[in-house]
Design a protein around this motif. Structure first.
Motif, PDB file in Angstrom:
ATOM      1  N   VAL A  59       0.888  -1.253  -0.096  1.00 57.11           N
ATOM      2  CA  VAL A  59       0.128  -0.009   0.091  1.00 57.11           C
ATOM      3  C   VAL A  59       0.961   1.391   0.020  1.00 57.11           C
ATOM      4  N   ARG A  60       0.630   2.010  -0.919  1.00 55.11           N
ATOM      5  CA  ARG A  60       1.569   3.223  -1.108  1.00 55.11           C
ATOM      6  C   ARG A  60       1.014   4.282  -2.079  1.00 55.11           C
ATOM      7  N   GLY A  61       1.219   5.472  -1.399  1.00 53.97           N
ATOM      8  CA  GLY A  61       0.504   6.610  -2.497  1.00 53.97           C
ATOM      9  C   GLY A  61       0.915   7.966  -1.839  1.00 53.97           C
ATOM     10  N   ALA A  62       0.176   8.899  -2.049  1.00 48.30           N
ATOM     11  CA  ALA A  62       0.104  10.189  -1.553  1.00 48.30           C
ATOM     12  C   ALA A  62      -1.275  10.779  -1.602  1.00 48.30           C
ATOM     13  N   LEU A  63      -1.520  11.537  -0.874  1.00 49.62           N
ATOM     14  CA  LEU A  63      -2.937  12.362  -0.774  1.00 49.62           C
ATOM     15  C   LEU A  63      -2.651  13.795  -0.133  1.00 49.62           C
ATOM     16  N   ARG A 198      -9.938   3.018   0.411  1.00 49.88           N
ATOM     17  CA  ARG A 198     -10.006   3.136  -0.989  1.00 49.88           C
ATOM     18  C   ARG A 198      -9.135   2.274  -1.668  1.00 49.88           C
ATOM     19  N   VAL A 199      -7.816   2.202  -1.324  1.00 47.11           N
ATOM     20  CA  VAL A 199      -6.778   1.499  -1.750  1.00 47.11           C
ATOM     21  C   VAL A 199      -6.357   0.318  -1.574  1.00 47.11           C
ATOM     22  N   GLN A 207      -9.410  -9.056   8.012  1.00 53.78           N
ATOM     23  CA  GLN A 207      -9.613  -7.685   8.536  1.00 53.78           C
ATOM     24  C   GLN A 207      -8.395  -6.851   8.040  1.00 53.78           C
ATOM     25  N   TYR A 208      -9.066  -5.817   7.410  1.00 58.94           N
ATOM     26  CA  TYR A 208      -7.940  -5.023   6.606  1.00 58.94           C
ATOM     27  C   TYR A 208      -7.327  -3.996   7.903  1.00 58.94           C
ATOM     28  N   ILE A 209      -8.169  -3.244   8.354  1.00 52.93           N
ATOM     29  CA  ILE A 209      -7.619  -2.402   9.334  1.00 52.93           C
ATOM     30  C   ILE A 209      -7.468  -3.048  10.607  1.00 52.93           C
TER      31      ILE A 209
END
Length: 227
Positions: A59-63, A198-199, A207-209
Motif C-alpha cells: 500500500v503506497r501513495g500520496a494525498l 479506498r486503496v 480484517q484489513y484495518i
C-alpha cells in the motif's frame, strides 16, 4: 524497560486502559498529551492486514490533507530547459540538474521533497543510494515524477503526505500539529483513513484495518476506534 519522564507518565494517565476512542475524542485527547515546549507533530499509525513482502499487497501513495501538515515543505525540482522557469514560478525552493546532483553527492540535503521531470530520471538515478533510504527519491506513483510541475509543487505545498506500508504492514502519516484545532486534526485523520480504505489491495484477506493510534511526538499513543 524504557523509563519515561514525569510529563509522559502524567499524559499516559489521561488515557483509559483498554478503551478505543471515537476519532473526535481521540484528537482532543492527543492534543492534551502534547506537553513539550515545541509544537509537536501528531502522527497517525495504522496497522493493516497486509503482507508487504508480496507486491500485490503493498500500500503506497500520496494525498493532500484538507488542512495541511503545519509544516512548510522545501521542494527541490530536477529540471532543465523551459521547465526550470515553470518550477520556479510554481514555488519550488531549489531547481537544477547536474549541478544539484553534484551538490547532493557532496552531502547537501536541505530539502523535504524532490520532484523530477521524466527526462531527468536518468540523471537523478545516480542518487538512488543517497535519496532512496531517506524516502526522497522521486516516484511516479507519488506524483513526483511528472511534467506537470505546477500541480505537483502546488499539492506538496498545500500539505501532501506520503503513505506506505513498512515491513510489518504499518502505515505512519503525520496529520498535523498539536496547535491544530481538534476538528482540523480529525478531518486530516479521516482523509487518510478514507484513502487507505479506498486503496485496499484486492489480495488482502481478513480484517484489513487491524488497529489505529494517534500520538504526539513526545506523548503516549491514543487508540482510535474505526467508525
Amino acid at each position: 524497560m524504557a523509563k519515561f519522564g514525569k510529563k509522559y507518565q502524567d499524559a499516559a494517565k489521561l488515557i483509559e486502559s483498554g478503551k478505543l476512542y471515537a476519532s473526535q475524542e481521540a484528537m482532543e485527547l492527543v492534543k492534551k498529551t502534547a506537553t513539550a515546549k515545541f509544537d509537536e507533530t501528531i502522527e497517525l499509525h495504522v496497522r493493516l492486514g497486509v503482507d508487504p513482502k508480496y507486491a500485490d499487497q503493498q500500500v503506497r501513495g500520496a494525498l493532500v490533507l484538507p488542512n495541511g501538515t503545519g509544516k512548510t515543505q522545501r521542494v527541490l525540482v530536477f529540471a532543465k530547459g523551459e521547465k526550470v522557469a515553470e518550477a520556479e514560478a510554481a514555488g519550488a525552493d531549489f531547481v537544477g540538474s547536474d549541478e544539484i546532483v553534484q551538490k547532493i553527492q557532496g552531502g547537501w540535503l536541505d530539502f523535504d521533497v524532490a520532484v523530477a521531470t521524466p527526462d531527468m530520471m536518468g540523471t537523478v538515478g545516480r542518487l538512488g543510494k543517497v535519496l532512496g533510504p531517506r524516502g526522497l527519491m522521486p516516484n511516479p506513483k507519488l506524483g513526483t515524477v511528472t511534467m506537470d510541475l505546477k500541480k505537483a509543487i502546488g499539492e506538496i505545498k498545500a500539505g501532501q503526505v506520503e503513505y506506505r506500508t513498512d515491513k510489518a504492514g504499518n502505515v505512519h502519516v503525520p496529520i498535523g500539529k498539536a496547535s491544530f484545532d481538534a476538528d482540523k486534526l480529525r478531518e486530516n485523520y479521516q482523509a487518510v483513513i478514507d484513502t487507505l480504505i479506498r486503496v485496499k489491495p484486492a489480495a488482502a484477506k481478513g480484517q484489513y484495518i487491524r488497529s489505529i493510534t494517534v500520538v504526539a511526538t513526545m506523548g503516549p499513543a491514543v487508540p482510535v476506534a474505526l467508525s
